[in-house]
Design an enzyme around this catalytic site. Structure first.
Site, PDB file in Angstrom:
ATOM      1  N   ARG A  20     -29.149  57.098  38.744  1.00 54.29           N
ATOM      2  CA  ARG A  20     -30.120  56.063  39.109  1.00 54.29           C
ATOM      3  C   ARG A  20     -29.598  54.699  38.656  1.00 54.29           C
ATOM      4  NH1 ARG A  20     -35.386  56.192  41.258  1.00 54.29           N
ATOM      5  NH2 ARG A  20     -36.025  54.023  41.457  1.00 54.29           N
ATOM      6  N   ASN A  56     -43.320  41.246  43.369  1.00 55.49           N
ATOM      7  CA  ASN A  56     -43.721  42.421  44.139  1.00 55.49           C
ATOM      8  C   ASN A  56     -45.178  42.256  44.537  1.00 55.49           C
ATOM      9  OD1 ASN A  56     -44.003  44.949  45.243  1.00 55.49           O
ATOM     10  ND2 ASN A  56     -43.940  46.054  43.296  1.00 55.49           N
ATOM     11  N   THR A  57     -45.537  42.817  45.649  1.00 59.51           N
ATOM     12  CA  THR A  57     -46.931  42.787  46.074  1.00 59.51           C
ATOM     13  C   THR A  57     -47.489  44.201  45.981  1.00 59.51           C
ATOM     14  OG1 THR A  57     -48.438  42.360  47.906  1.00 59.51           O
ATOM     15  CG2 THR A  57     -46.182  42.924  48.505  1.00 59.51           C
ATOM     16  N   HIS A  58     -48.697  44.308  45.415  1.00 55.96           N
ATOM     17  CA  HIS A  58     -49.296  45.634  45.187  1.00 55.96           C
ATOM     18  C   HIS A  58     -50.708  45.641  45.774  1.00 55.96           C
ATOM     19  CE1 HIS A  58     -50.084  49.465  43.246  1.00 55.96           C
ATOM     20  NE2 HIS A  58     -51.214  48.966  42.769  1.00 55.96           N
ATOM     21  N   ASP A  66     -41.523  43.442  36.037  1.00 55.23           N
ATOM     22  CA  ASP A  66     -40.859  43.639  34.728  1.00 55.23           C
ATOM     23  C   ASP A  66     -40.399  45.094  34.671  1.00 55.23           C
ATOM     24  OD1 ASP A  66     -43.897  43.855  32.656  1.00 55.23           O
ATOM     25  OD2 ASP A  66     -43.023  45.227  34.136  1.00 55.23           O
ATOM     26  N   GLY A  73     -41.749  47.656  33.646  1.00 53.87           N
ATOM     27  CA  GLY A  73     -42.779  48.700  33.778  1.00 53.87           C
ATOM     28  C   GLY A  73     -43.115  48.981  35.234  1.00 53.87           C
ATOM     29  N   ASP A 116     -45.618  48.222  38.021  1.00 50.82           N
ATOM     30  CA  ASP A 116     -46.715  47.323  38.430  1.00 50.82           C
ATOM     31  C   ASP A 116     -47.363  46.666  37.218  1.00 50.82           C
ATOM     32  OD1 ASP A 116     -47.651  49.793  40.899  1.00 50.82           O
ATOM     33  OD2 ASP A 116     -46.218  48.139  41.024  1.00 50.82           O
TER      34      ASP A 116
END
Ligand code: GRF
Length: 199
Positions: A64, A106-108, A140, A142, A144
């Site tokens: 990964r 990011n969009t959540h 970051d 983590g 979300d």
């Protein structure tokens, strides 16, 4: 400003940014679109717009971390000032965040910190909230969990299916993404009380 957008699926958020960046006054242009998989509508949207695309697949790498380093290197080829994850379904690792931490958003489809993870709309319905929404945040290490840049609330109807709620959220999400990214690149943005400007 130079944007790289990362997608994993239909790319309707990407399409909203493609439409907005077509106007020179927006202040940003998409220089490349990347994905973690081939044969998705998001990549086809970029191709139709004549924008370079790339695919970095986890299964093509030993570990990964190797994938993460490869993704970071590929994005770096395009020298973006801001990287936008719009429906990108992989977590960025250390190498990526070392390069783009602080200028990777990011969009959540939920009002974080409520309902993080892969099933925001489903979790909101299962909990029975009356308001959900969308969050744009700085990624970051983590899940979300990064600092919030912008949010919009979306009502949950009593008879909502997961898809019905997600589609309603996506309408607000596309608008929030276009408005907020535009403001970020033109005026900068404040995260955790710190002003960040995009060169
Ligand atoms: C968006 O709602 C995004 O927040 C979530 O998945 C959806 C992707 O939609 N992670 P699209 O690929 O932009 O159409």
């Amino acid at each position: 400003a130079r944007l790289v957008v990362l997608v994993s699926g239909s790319g309707t958020n990407l399409q909203a940014l493609l439409d907005a960046t077509g106007d020179a006054s927006y202040g940003a242009r998409i220089v490349a679109v990347g994905a973690d998989r081939t044969d998705i509508e998001g990549l086809r949207r970029a191709e139709r717009a004549g924008i370079p695309t790339f695919v970095v697949r986890v299964k093509d790498y030993e570990t990964r971390d190797d994938w993460d380093a490869a993704l970071a290197a590929k994005v770096a080829e395009y020298e973006p000032e801001l990287v936008v994850s719009a429906g990108f379904m992989k977590l960025a690792g250390k190498a990526f965040l070392e390069l783009y931490g602080g200028r990777f958003v990011n969009t959540h489809p939920a009002l974080l910190p409520s309902f993080p993870g892969m099933h925001g709309p489903r979790d909101a319905i299962e909990y029975g909230v009356k308001l959900s929404g969308v969050t744009l945040f700085v990624v970051d290490e983590g899940v979300d969990s990064g600092p919030v840049v912008a949010q919009a609330a979306v009502p949950v109807e009593d008879d909502d299916t997961v898809d019905a709620l997600h589609e309603r959220i996506k309408r607000a999400e596309r608008q929030l993404l276009v408005d907020t990214v535009g403001r970020m690149v033109r005026e900068g943005f404040t995260v955790n009380g710190r002003k960040v400007t995009i060169p």
